[in-house]
Motif scaffolding. Sequence first.
Motif, PDB file in Angstrom:
ATOM      1  N   SER A 275       0.766  -1.282  -0.074  1.00 23.43           N
ATOM      2  CA  SER A 275       0.042   0.043  -0.081  1.00 23.43           C
ATOM      3  C   SER A 275       0.843   1.341   0.008  1.00 23.43           C
ATOM      4  CB  SER A 275      -0.918   0.108   1.179  1.00 23.43           C
ATOM      5  OG  SER A 275      -1.630   1.365   1.340  1.00 23.43           O
ATOM      6  N   HIS A 276       1.930   1.195   0.920  1.00 24.40           N
ATOM      7  CA  HIS A 276       2.570   2.467   0.903  1.00 24.40           C
ATOM      8  C   HIS A 276       3.658   2.752  -0.299  1.00 24.40           C
ATOM      9  CE1 HIS A 276       5.451   5.334   2.193  1.00 24.40           C
ATOM     10  NE2 HIS A 276       6.533   4.720   2.267  1.00 24.40           N
ATOM     11  N   LEU A 277       3.963   1.803  -1.063  1.00 25.66           N
ATOM     12  CA  LEU A 277       4.795   1.887  -2.305  1.00 25.66           C
ATOM     13  C   LEU A 277       3.814   2.350  -3.352  1.00 25.66           C
ATOM     14  CD1 LEU A 277       7.290  -1.114  -2.202  1.00 25.66           C
ATOM     15  CD2 LEU A 277       7.714   1.018  -1.611  1.00 25.66           C
ATOM     16  N   ALA A 278       2.780   1.729  -3.406  1.00 28.09           N
ATOM     17  CA  ALA A 278       1.806   2.071  -4.454  1.00 28.09           C
ATOM     18  C   ALA A 278       1.122   3.437  -4.443  1.00 28.09           C
ATOM     19  CB  ALA A 278       0.661   1.079  -4.858  1.00 28.09           C
ATOM     20  N   GLU A 279       0.636   3.689  -2.788  1.00 26.26           N
ATOM     21  CA  GLU A 279      -0.338   4.796  -2.830  1.00 26.26           C
ATOM     22  C   GLU A 279       0.566   6.043  -2.497  1.00 26.26           C
ATOM     23  OE1 GLU A 279      -4.566   3.386  -1.365  1.00 26.26           O
ATOM     24  OE2 GLU A 279      -3.231   2.527  -0.138  1.00 26.26           O
ATOM     25  N   ASP A 280       1.699   5.868  -1.970  1.00 25.28           N
ATOM     26  CA  ASP A 280       2.298   7.001  -1.164  1.00 25.28           C
ATOM     27  C   ASP A 280       3.565   7.402  -2.064  1.00 25.28           C
ATOM     28  OD1 ASP A 280       0.634   6.850   0.962  1.00 25.28           O
ATOM     29  OD2 ASP A 280       2.007   5.850   2.319  1.00 25.28           O
ATOM     30  N   LYS A 281       4.269   6.173  -2.605  1.00 23.48           N
ATOM     31  CA  LYS A 281       5.395   6.719  -3.542  1.00 23.48           C
ATOM     32  C   LYS A 281       5.204   6.395  -4.966  1.00 23.48           C
ATOM     33  CE  LYS A 281       9.443   5.226  -1.549  1.00 23.48           C
ATOM     34  NZ  LYS A 281       9.981   6.303  -0.759  1.00 23.48           N
ATOM     35  N   GLY A 282       3.866   6.103  -5.459  1.00 23.75           N
ATOM     36  CA  GLY A 282       3.464   6.071  -6.708  1.00 23.75           C
ATOM     37  C   GLY A 282       4.256   5.096  -7.424  1.00 23.75           C
ATOM     38  N   THR A 284       4.584   1.351  -9.298  1.00 23.72           N
ATOM     39  CA  THR A 284       3.710   0.364 -10.158  1.00 23.72           C
ATOM     40  C   THR A 284       4.607  -1.014 -10.354  1.00 23.72           C
ATOM     41  OG1 THR A 284       4.447   1.351 -12.323  1.00 23.72           O
ATOM     42  CG2 THR A 284       2.592   2.231 -11.072  1.00 23.72           C
ATOM     43  N   GLY A 285       3.908  -1.919 -10.786  1.00 23.52           N
ATOM     44  CA  GLY A 285       4.400  -3.596 -11.086  1.00 23.52           C
ATOM     45  C   GLY A 285       3.854  -4.309 -10.402  1.00 23.52           C
ATOM     46  N   ARG A 286       4.231  -5.519 -10.663  1.00 23.84           N
ATOM     47  CA  ARG A 286       3.778  -6.795  -9.949  1.00 23.84           C
ATOM     48  C   ARG A 286       4.090  -6.988  -8.718  1.00 23.84           C
ATOM     49  NH1 ARG A 286       5.766 -11.865 -12.510  1.00 23.84           N
ATOM     50  NH2 ARG A 286       7.521 -10.886 -13.097  1.00 23.84           N
ATOM     51  N   VAL A 287       3.346  -7.574  -7.905  1.00 25.20           N
ATOM     52  CA  VAL A 287       3.907  -8.057  -6.590  1.00 25.20           C
ATOM     53  C   VAL A 287       3.953  -9.633  -6.590  1.00 25.20           C
ATOM     54  CG1 VAL A 287       3.118  -8.144  -4.064  1.00 25.20           C
ATOM     55  CG2 VAL A 287       2.647  -6.286  -5.346  1.00 25.20           C
ATOM     56  N   GLN A 300      -5.219  -7.077  -0.900  1.00 22.23           N
ATOM     57  CA  GLN A 300      -4.609  -5.637  -1.290  1.00 22.23           C
ATOM     58  C   GLN A 300      -4.344  -5.350  -2.534  1.00 22.23           C
ATOM     59  OE1 GLN A 300      -4.500  -2.884   0.383  1.00 22.23           O
ATOM     60  NE2 GLN A 300      -2.645  -3.020   1.938  1.00 22.23           N
ATOM     61  N   CYS A 301      -3.654  -6.340  -3.075  1.00 22.54           N
ATOM     62  CA  CYS A 301      -3.419  -6.380  -4.638  1.00 22.54           C
ATOM     63  C   CYS A 301      -4.769  -6.066  -5.516  1.00 22.54           C
ATOM     64  CB  CYS A 301      -2.615  -7.478  -5.204  1.00 22.54           C
ATOM     65  SG  CYS A 301      -1.019  -7.589  -4.509  1.00 22.54           S
ATOM     66  N   LYS A 302      -5.617  -6.630  -5.074  1.00 24.97           N
ATOM     67  CA  LYS A 302      -6.924  -6.587  -5.872  1.00 24.97           C
ATOM     68  C   LYS A 302      -7.443  -5.063  -5.653  1.00 24.97           C
ATOM     69  CE  LYS A 302     -11.686  -8.422  -6.454  1.00 24.97           C
ATOM     70  NZ  LYS A 302     -12.572  -9.547  -5.988  1.00 24.97           N
ATOM     71  N   ARG A 303      -7.350  -4.631  -4.452  1.00 23.22           N
ATOM     72  CA  ARG A 303      -8.035  -3.382  -4.049  1.00 23.22           C
ATOM     73  C   ARG A 303      -7.015  -2.244  -5.118  1.00 23.22           C
ATOM     74  NH1 ARG A 303      -7.043   0.889  -0.736  1.00 23.22           N
ATOM     75  NH2 ARG A 303      -5.169   0.299   0.181  1.00 23.22           N
ATOM     76  N   LEU A 304      -5.620  -2.364  -5.031  1.00 23.95           N
ATOM     77  CA  LEU A 304      -4.993  -1.516  -5.608  1.00 23.95           C
ATOM     78  C   LEU A 304      -4.622  -1.558  -7.366  1.00 23.95           C
ATOM     79  CD1 LEU A 304      -2.251  -1.596  -2.848  1.00 23.95           C
ATOM     80  CD2 LEU A 304      -3.963   0.360  -3.360  1.00 23.95           C
ATOM     81  N   GLY A 305      -5.402  -2.664  -7.939  1.00 21.00           N
ATOM     82  CA  GLY A 305      -5.144  -3.020  -9.118  1.00 21.00           C
ATOM     83  C   GLY A 305      -3.913  -3.666  -9.501  1.00 21.00           C
ATOM     84  N   ASP A 326       9.527  -5.980 -14.433  1.00 21.51           N
ATOM     85  CA  ASP A 326       8.043  -5.299 -14.116  1.00 21.51           C
ATOM     86  C   ASP A 326       7.367  -5.824 -12.719  1.00 21.51           C
ATOM     87  OD1 ASP A 326       5.786  -3.685 -14.207  1.00 21.51           O
ATOM     88  OD2 ASP A 326       4.413  -5.511 -14.997  1.00 21.51           O
ATOM     89  N   VAL A 327       8.467  -5.957 -11.695  1.00 18.46           N
ATOM     90  CA  VAL A 327       8.134  -6.292 -10.287  1.00 18.46           C
ATOM     91  C   VAL A 327       8.279  -5.104  -9.501  1.00 18.46           C
ATOM     92  CG1 VAL A 327       8.621  -8.002  -8.398  1.00 18.46           C
ATOM     93  CG2 VAL A 327       8.804  -8.639 -10.805  1.00 18.46           C
ATOM     94  N   MET A 328       7.253  -4.724  -8.593  1.00 18.02           N
ATOM     95  CA  MET A 328       7.496  -3.387  -7.693  1.00 18.02           C
ATOM     96  C   MET A 328       8.192  -3.907  -6.328  1.00 18.02           C
ATOM     97  SD  MET A 328       4.429  -1.206  -6.001  1.00 18.02           S
ATOM     98  CE  MET A 328       3.688  -2.285  -5.024  1.00 18.02           C
TER      99      MET A 328
END
Length: 470
Positions: A275-282, A284-287, A300-305, A326-328
């Motif tokens: 959540s922090h990396l995607a929402e706060d730091k912007g 992207t990529g696979r988990v 969480q991944c489903k929620r964040l797409g 393509d891995v976050m």
Amino acid sequence: MADIHFGTDGWRAIIGDDFTNENLVRVADAAARIFKEEALASGRSAAAPGTLIVGHDCRLDAHTYARLAAEVAASHGFTVRLTQDYCPTPTLCWSVAQDNDAVGGIMLTSSHNPAEYLGVKLRMADGGAAGKGFTDRVEAALSEAPTVARGACEEVDLMTPYLDVLKQRVDGEAIRNSHLRVVVDPLYGAGRGYLAGLLRDLGVEVCEINSDEDPTFDGLHPEPIPPWVDRCIAKVPELGYDAGFINDGDADRIGAVDEHGNFVNPHRIITLLVSHLAEDKGLTGRVVSTITASAMLARQCKRLGLELTSTPVGFKWIYAEMEKGDVMLGGEESGGIGIPGHVMERDGLLMALLLAETMAQRGMSLGQLVDDMFAKVGKLEFDRRGLAITEDQMANFRSAIVPSYAPKSVCGKKVVAVDRRDGVKFSLEGDAWVMMRPSGTEPLVRIYAEAETVDEVSDLLDAAAAAVTA
């Protein structure tokens, strides 16, 4: 001479038993041979095959052993750089990846194993773990008798540039302005002094525990899970601090404690950091996570797409996905979490800094962050056990249970999917699951379970243990 095999991540043995000078020489010699084969295949010359970097943790006589491994590797023509002092495994990995001449690394550590163990991890030119194909070749190259050939190595400071980069990877201003107070518990391992120093440099008030120079680890296993983290669990609320950060023996894993003394397990840390990396730091990529990952991470991944990729247990499988691109973030249930934009490996120190950054940027305590996460993805409980079983039980487990055990339900919960990639995992209704697999590092069967309540988890573990020992 010992019969040496590489497990989930390296070779490990008891110091003075199978971990001896002779066996270490055999391993270092074989590893250097295969690193040289790879170097020659890439066009390097036999006279100058490149650089190897050697590191070590805080085990008994680890620096002496590391120097021996370095001198053996140097006899093959490599330029060999040996750490001046103990260092975390991610330090070695980062150092290898940053050195354009480096073809790999040799790390002397036994990670989360008890103090009497030491071992060898091999790392490739990008800092990632050596795959099974590589370690199989190392095993095949092991000599019957140790070589007497030695070369010269240079001792270097690996820590300063690595620590400087870590501080640059987080929002130092936000952390300084948050006035955080944190307990740091390195469990007597290779993060000792380093994580505490980083946080202090960022303006955090730190109390470091279990940080003396003690190769016995005061009887603790350097694994960031209960009961080994009980001192940190008690210390955080005793001091009234905001959180506790715990690393394992070579500081590539993380556990945490919130302000109330609640253990924050790696499942929750991974889910929080995504959540922090995607929402706060912007970012992207696979988990990418192992088969033992929490269903909370999938939610969480489903929620964040975000796309979630599952692998067998062991960070080397996550590394293989990182190689594809393509891995976050990649993380495993045992607390190893890595960001390929930093290095293709786990880093427990960076993950602690990112937790501090999350708290600072969101203006929330660790407990509040976890509660907020539960509100968004739901709350699940998790536990695991290690079962020491007989050879006959292990043989039955491998030959019968793993390939063919197929109950319709477990503890009254319907089986909705079965995964046999690594042991056997039964996904159950309501996002619960239970799994059984042979350990890759110890003579155990590990059983795992996740469900909505602690009692349900306990029942699932009991059912799995009964199946394994039947």
